[in-house]
Design a protein around this motif. Structure first.
Motif, PDB file in Angstrom:
ATOM      1  N   ALA A   1       0.826  -1.213   0.000  1.00  0.00           N
ATOM      2  CA  ALA A   1       0.000   0.000   0.000  1.00  0.00           C
ATOM      3  C   ALA A   1       0.857   1.259   0.000  1.00  0.00           C
ATOM      4  N   VAL A   2       2.028   1.188   0.629  1.00  0.00           N
ATOM      5  CA  VAL A   2       2.919   2.349   0.683  1.00  0.00           C
ATOM      6  C   VAL A   2       3.658   2.525  -0.641  1.00  0.00           C
ATOM      7  N   LYS A   3       4.162   1.427  -1.207  1.00  0.00           N
ATOM      8  CA  LYS A   3       4.929   1.504  -2.452  1.00  0.00           C
ATOM      9  C   LYS A   3       4.049   1.730  -3.675  1.00  0.00           C
ATOM     10  N   ARG A   4       2.859   1.109  -3.675  1.00  0.00           N
ATOM     11  CA  ARG A   4       1.987   1.184  -4.851  1.00  0.00           C
ATOM     12  C   ARG A   4       0.571   1.580  -4.436  1.00  0.00           C
ATOM     13  N   PRO A   5       0.381   2.791  -3.949  1.00  0.00           N
ATOM     14  CA  PRO A   5      -0.960   3.215  -3.533  1.00  0.00           C
ATOM     15  C   PRO A   5      -1.970   3.216  -4.672  1.00  0.00           C
ATOM     16  N   ASP A   6      -1.478   3.270  -5.911  1.00  0.00           N
ATOM     17  CA  ASP A   6      -2.370   3.242  -7.065  1.00  0.00           C
ATOM     18  C   ASP A   6      -3.048   1.889  -7.236  1.00  0.00           C
ATOM     19  N   LEU A   7      -2.491   0.849  -6.622  1.00  0.00           N
ATOM     20  CA  LEU A   7      -3.036  -0.503  -6.783  1.00  0.00           C
ATOM     21  C   LEU A   7      -3.856  -0.972  -5.587  1.00  0.00           C
ATOM     22  N   VAL A   8      -3.866  -0.215  -4.498  1.00  0.00           N
ATOM     23  CA  VAL A   8      -4.509  -0.665  -3.255  1.00  0.00           C
ATOM     24  C   VAL A   8      -5.618   0.309  -2.863  1.00  0.00           C
TER      25      VAL A   8
ATOM     26  N   LEU B   1      -3.187  -7.964  22.015  1.00  0.00           N
ATOM     27  CA  LEU B   1      -3.542  -6.658  21.459  1.00  0.00           C
ATOM     28  C   LEU B   1      -2.504  -5.596  21.814  1.00  0.00           C
ATOM     29  N   SER B   2      -1.817  -5.778  22.929  1.00  0.00           N
ATOM     30  CA  SER B   2      -0.795  -4.810  23.330  1.00  0.00           C
ATOM     31  C   SER B   2       0.346  -4.732  22.324  1.00  0.00           C
ATOM     32  N   GLN B   3       0.491  -5.754  21.455  1.00  0.00           N
ATOM     33  CA  GLN B   3       1.477  -5.709  20.385  1.00  0.00           C
ATOM     34  C   GLN B   3       0.904  -5.138  19.089  1.00  0.00           C
ATOM     35  N   VAL B   4      -0.412  -5.098  18.993  1.00  0.00           N
ATOM     36  CA  VAL B   4      -1.076  -4.679  17.756  1.00  0.00           C
ATOM     37  C   VAL B   4      -1.457  -3.200  17.775  1.00  0.00           C
ATOM     38  N   THR B   5      -2.073  -2.769  18.859  1.00  0.00           N
ATOM     39  CA  THR B   5      -2.605  -1.403  18.885  1.00  0.00           C
ATOM     40  C   THR B   5      -1.535  -0.316  18.728  1.00  0.00           C
ATOM     41  N   PRO B   6      -0.291  -0.502  19.191  1.00  0.00           N
ATOM     42  CA  PRO B   6       0.688   0.576  18.991  1.00  0.00           C
ATOM     43  C   PRO B   6       0.948   0.899  17.525  1.00  0.00           C
ATOM     44  N   TRP B   7       0.991  -0.128  16.648  1.00  0.00           N
ATOM     45  CA  TRP B   7       1.204   0.188  15.224  1.00  0.00           C
ATOM     46  C   TRP B   7      -0.096   0.484  14.508  1.00  0.00           C
ATOM     47  N   GLN B   8      -1.192  -0.181  14.889  1.00  0.00           N
ATOM     48  CA  GLN B   8      -2.468   0.095  14.231  1.00  0.00           C
ATOM     49  C   GLN B   8      -2.899   1.540  14.439  1.00  0.00           C
ATOM     50  N   SER B   9      -2.691   2.052  15.638  1.00  0.00           N
ATOM     51  CA  SER B   9      -3.147   3.407  15.960  1.00  0.00           C
ATOM     52  C   SER B   9      -2.387   4.482  15.195  1.00  0.00           C
ATOM     53  N   ARG B  10      -1.250   4.112  14.609  1.00  0.00           N
ATOM     54  CA  ARG B  10      -0.452   5.071  13.837  1.00  0.00           C
ATOM     55  C   ARG B  10      -0.875   5.140  12.373  1.00  0.00           C
ATOM     56  N   ILE B  11      -1.754   4.252  11.937  1.00  0.00           N
ATOM     57  CA  ILE B  11      -2.211   4.253  10.551  1.00  0.00           C
ATOM     58  C   ILE B  11      -3.358   5.250  10.401  1.00  0.00           C
ATOM     59  N   PRO B  12      -3.200   6.271   9.582  1.00  0.00           N
ATOM     60  CA  PRO B  12      -4.303   7.218   9.388  1.00  0.00           C
ATOM     61  C   PRO B  12      -5.538   6.509   8.830  1.00  0.00           C
ATOM     62  N   ASN B  13      -6.696   6.957   9.251  1.00  0.00           N
ATOM     63  CA  ASN B  13      -7.955   6.428   8.725  1.00  0.00           C
ATOM     64  C   ASN B  13      -8.043   4.913   8.910  1.00  0.00           C
ATOM     65  N   SER B  14      -7.637   4.433  10.094  1.00  0.00           N
ATOM     66  CA  SER B  14      -7.708   2.997  10.372  1.00  0.00           C
ATOM     67  C   SER B  14      -8.625   2.731  11.555  1.00  0.00           C
ATOM     68  N   ARG B  15      -9.055   1.492  11.630  1.00  0.00           N
ATOM     69  CA  ARG B  15      -9.859   1.061  12.762  1.00  0.00           C
ATOM     70  C   ARG B  15      -9.472  -0.362  13.143  1.00  0.00           C
ATOM     71  N   LEU B  16      -9.837  -0.761  14.349  1.00  0.00           N
ATOM     72  CA  LEU B  16      -9.497  -2.080  14.872  1.00  0.00           C
ATOM     73  C   LEU B  16     -10.763  -2.864  15.155  1.00  0.00           C
ATOM     74  N   ALA B  17     -10.806  -4.100  14.686  1.00  0.00           N
ATOM     75  CA  ALA B  17     -11.896  -5.027  15.008  1.00  0.00           C
ATOM     76  C   ALA B  17     -11.290  -6.185  15.795  1.00  0.00           C
TER      77      ALA B  17
ATOM     78  N   CYS C   1      -4.686   4.641   2.321  1.00  0.00           N
ATOM     79  CA  CYS C   1      -5.999   4.041   2.048  1.00  0.00           C
ATOM     80  C   CYS C   1      -6.714   3.679   3.350  1.00  0.00           C
ATOM     81  N   PRO C   2      -8.048   3.556   3.324  1.00  0.00           N
ATOM     82  CA  PRO C   2      -8.772   3.083   4.506  1.00  0.00           C
ATOM     83  C   PRO C   2      -8.261   1.708   4.924  1.00  0.00           C
ATOM     84  N   THR C   3      -8.117   1.507   6.225  1.00  0.00           N
ATOM     85  CA  THR C   3      -7.498   0.279   6.723  1.00  0.00           C
ATOM     86  C   THR C   3      -8.282  -0.274   7.899  1.00  0.00           C
TER      87      THR C   3
END
Length: 274
Positions: free
Chosen positions: A114-121, A219-235, A205-207
């Motif tokens: 998604a970072v390298k090819r945002p046109d494809l994602v 989750l303590s290993q997941v939320t630190p990086w997930q929360s840094r993604i703009p326009n993201s949410r966690l399920a 992109c939405p994530t």
């Protein structure tokens, strides 16, 4: 169902399969499903009925796995190489771009794509994966000494948790244990190179991140990086295993489908407004 092989620039072939039950008079968007380590496109079997009525569902066997050409132990694995493989495939099969759903180690692959090819994602759904991969050398040694099925059996309880029935764990053990040994060993010996922790803020992109609160990957290993993604949410999926896409496929697929519908509805509204 349609299937075939995509030939990469280095001559290696990727197996792919398309399931499409959308209305033939409509132009349906595409979803690409990318499996995790020691899996194939079959890992997504339960997801397809949920998605294929509204989306063209493409599944690939990643380099070296399943029906794709096996790789030697000394292959020069890298995350960017796998990203380039995936981009080459999307360019051929969905040049307008695709929603990308990746599980386990396909999580960092999908992020870097998604970072390298945002046109494809168009969007990302990331299921049960890490941002930084662990040291795979102990697993590689176990596979060399005891075989792939032994490794799969040894790691299955942590992967699937107590909720998955014993007969299902046996199926997954046989399934993952059938992976090409040379691919597995070579990949694992390069696993610790995978790290996308610096890529999060660059995702545009939405994530949707889908995770469990398991002992192996809390989750303590997941939320630190997930929360840094703009326009993201966690399920969060209730399970003691770290592989939600396999443990709760119907719940995960339904959650992903709702997210994709919302993303596409927002994109259509923006197009009309423009």
């Amino acid at each position: 169902m349609t299937d075939g092989y995509h030939t990469l620039p280095d001559g290696h072939r990727l197996y792919w399969r398309l399931d499409d039950f959308t209305d033939p008079w409509k132009s349906a968007p595409t979803v690409l499903l990318i499996h995790g380590f020691a899996e194939t496109h079959e890992a997504w079997r339960a997801w397809v009925p949920h998605l294929a009525r509204e989306y063209r569902v493409l599944r690939i066997d990643r380099r070296g796995f399943g029906k794709s050409d096996p790789m030697p132990k000394d292959f020069a694995w890298s995350l960017d190489r796998m990203v380039d493989d995936t981009a080459s495939f999307i360019e051929a099969q969905a040049p307008a771009g695709a929603h990308v759903i990746g599980c386990k180690i396909a999580t960092p692959l999908s992020i870097r794509l998604a970072v390298k090819r945002p046109d494809l994602v168009k969007s990302l759904v990331l299921c049960g994966g890490p941002a930084t991969a662990p040291n795979g050398e102990p697993w590689a040694r176990h596979i060399e000494e005891h075989g792939a099925r032994s490794w799969a059996a040894m790691t299955m309880d942590a992967r699937m948790g107590p909720e998955m029935p014993a007969e299902a764990k046996t199926w997954w053990t046989d399934f993952m244990g059938a992976s090409h040994t040379s691919t597995m060993i070579g990949f694992l010996r390069n696993l610790s190179k995978i790290d996308v922790s610096a890529d999060m803020e660059a995702i545009r992109c939405p994530t949707l991140v889908v995770a469990t609160d398991s002992a192996y990957r809390p989750l303590s290993q997941v939320t630190p990086w997930q929360s840094r993604i703009p326009n993201s949410r966690l399920a969060t999926i209730p399970s003691g295993g770290f592989h939600p896409a396999a443990v709760a496929p119907d719940l995960c697929a339904g959650t992903a489908l709702s997210f994709l519908r919302e993303v596409d509805k927002t994109a259509r509204a923006a197009t009309h407004a423009a």
